[in-house]
Write an enzyme that holds these catalytic residues in place. Structure first.
Site, PDB file in Angstrom:
ATOM      1  N   ARG A 101      -5.101   3.930  -8.425  1.00 40.92           N
ATOM      2  CA  ARG A 101      -3.664   4.205  -8.309  1.00 40.92           C
ATOM      3  C   ARG A 101      -2.923   2.994  -7.729  1.00 40.92           C
ATOM      4  O   ARG A 101      -2.230   2.280  -8.430  1.00 40.92           O
ATOM      5  CB  ARG A 101      -3.449   5.453  -7.424  1.00 40.92           C
ATOM      6  CG  ARG A 101      -2.061   6.075  -7.523  1.00 40.92           C
ATOM      7  CD  ARG A 101      -0.996   5.416  -6.720  1.00 40.92           C
ATOM      8  NE  ARG A 101      -1.283   5.423  -5.281  1.00 40.92           N
ATOM      9  CZ  ARG A 101      -0.545   4.793  -4.385  1.00 40.92           C
ATOM     10  NH1 ARG A 101       0.529   4.108  -4.763  1.00 40.92           N
ATOM     11  NH2 ARG A 101      -0.863   4.810  -3.101  1.00 40.92           N
ATOM     12  N   CYS A 141       2.527  -4.013  -3.819  1.00 43.28           N
ATOM     13  CA  CYS A 141       3.498  -2.931  -3.890  1.00 43.28           C
ATOM     14  C   CYS A 141       4.572  -3.396  -4.840  1.00 43.28           C
ATOM     15  O   CYS A 141       5.201  -4.429  -4.607  1.00 43.28           O
ATOM     16  CB  CYS A 141       4.092  -2.618  -2.527  1.00 43.28           C
ATOM     17  SG  CYS A 141       5.436  -1.436  -2.639  1.00 43.28           S
TER      18      CYS A 141
END
Ligand code: MG
Length: 298
Positions: free
Chosen positions: A15, A240
């Site tokens: 993920r 991120c």
């Protein structure tokens, strides 16, 4: 000094790792990755997310991935959600564990999930209630728990009430995430010690990025403060997508090397993890960020 005898590693590469990669893996590759992770001893794997495919196209096939993996009874599979639609998808899909995320930084919250911290707490309260009704295990990420790309240092006193809030809502894991990688060991110790005054340390997990090379030092500090659940990502995959300059998560291989060398058990086979990390890096045409993997080639 006391260190735990055993820690639980939460493998987040399928993920958190894949969501920030420019190249997309096929569903078959993701299935192969997750099956191999479960074969080499991981007990908790974050397999994808139920968020808008428009925002995170890399993970648009999470339902198909979950349907096709060889479900192991020794592995706890989780997926990230950010709203009610995500929860509905998780229910339909049949996965038993969800992860939610909010932020300890007001600016990051606004930019990342387009609401205030308080707004996100309100929304999540309802989602968490429904998730409890459906008997999900619930993990909550607090991004920017130490530092924010827009605001700089985040005060520990501002983080503790959030940890307490999710503990009081009976969430199972509350993860302090160092989104920018700028945390340092003393700040980690101070925040965890403060949190421990309000919630049992068993509820606290940590998620460190290695942007400034601080991740393993920060993890050591967290271990000394009693933390026993640590996120990591094979080959250091990740970053991120919404935090400028954030580099990858700590590489699982390097974390395993450190923990096993200190006689802390993980149940995970390092050698097999190295092979998987190399394979995924090749699939993604990306340099493997694990230092241990590079050394083991020679
Ligand atoms: Mg991360």
């Amino acid at each position: 000094m006391s260190l735990p005898k055993q820690v639980r590693i939460i493998e987040v590469s399928p993920r958190d790792g894949l969501q920030s990669e420019p190249r997309h893996l096929t569903t078959d590759q993701k299935v192969e990755l997750i099956n191999e992770l479960s074969d080499c001893g991981f007990s908790q794997i974050e397999i994808g997310s139920f968020v808008s495919a428009e925002h995170i196209p890399q993970l648009a096939d999470t339902e198909a991935v979950f349907e096709q993996i060889n479900l192991s009874h020794t592995v706890d599979y989780s997926a990230l959600i950010c709203n009610q639609i995500g929860l509905d998808r998780a229910i339909t899909c049949g996965i038993g564990h969800i992860a939610l995320f909010t932020s300890a930084s007001e600016s990051f919250c606004q930019k990342n999930i387009q609401t205030s911290i308080n707004g996100s707490l309100k929304t999540f309260k309802q989602i968490i209630q429904k998730a409890h009704d459906e008997q999900f295990i619930i993990r909550v990420y607090l991004s920017c728990a130490f530092d924010c790309p827009f605001e700089g240092t985040i005060k520990a006193q501002n983080v503790v009430p959030l940890v307490k809030y999710f503990y009081n809502l009976k969430c199972d894991e509350i993860v302090l995430a160092d989104t920018t990688g700028r945390a340092t060991p003393l700040a980690v110790q101070q925040l965890i010690e403060l949190c421990r005054n309000s919630v049992p340390v068993e509820y606290i997990g940590v998620h460190f990025h290695d942007t400034y090379g601080m991740a393993s030092a920060n993890i050591f500090s967290a271990l000394e403060s009693g933390v026993q659940q640590i996120d990591s990502s094979i080959a250091g995959l990740g970053g991120c997508p919404f935090a400028p300059g954030a580099s990858g998560n700590i590489a699982t291989e390097d974390l395993l090397y450190m923990l096993h060398s200190m006689n802390i058990a993980t149940g995970i086979n390092l050698q097999k993890t190295v092979s998987i990390g190399n394979k995924v890096s090749a699939w993604l045409h990306r340099k493997n960020q694990s230092r241990i993997s590079a050394l083991m080639l020679h």
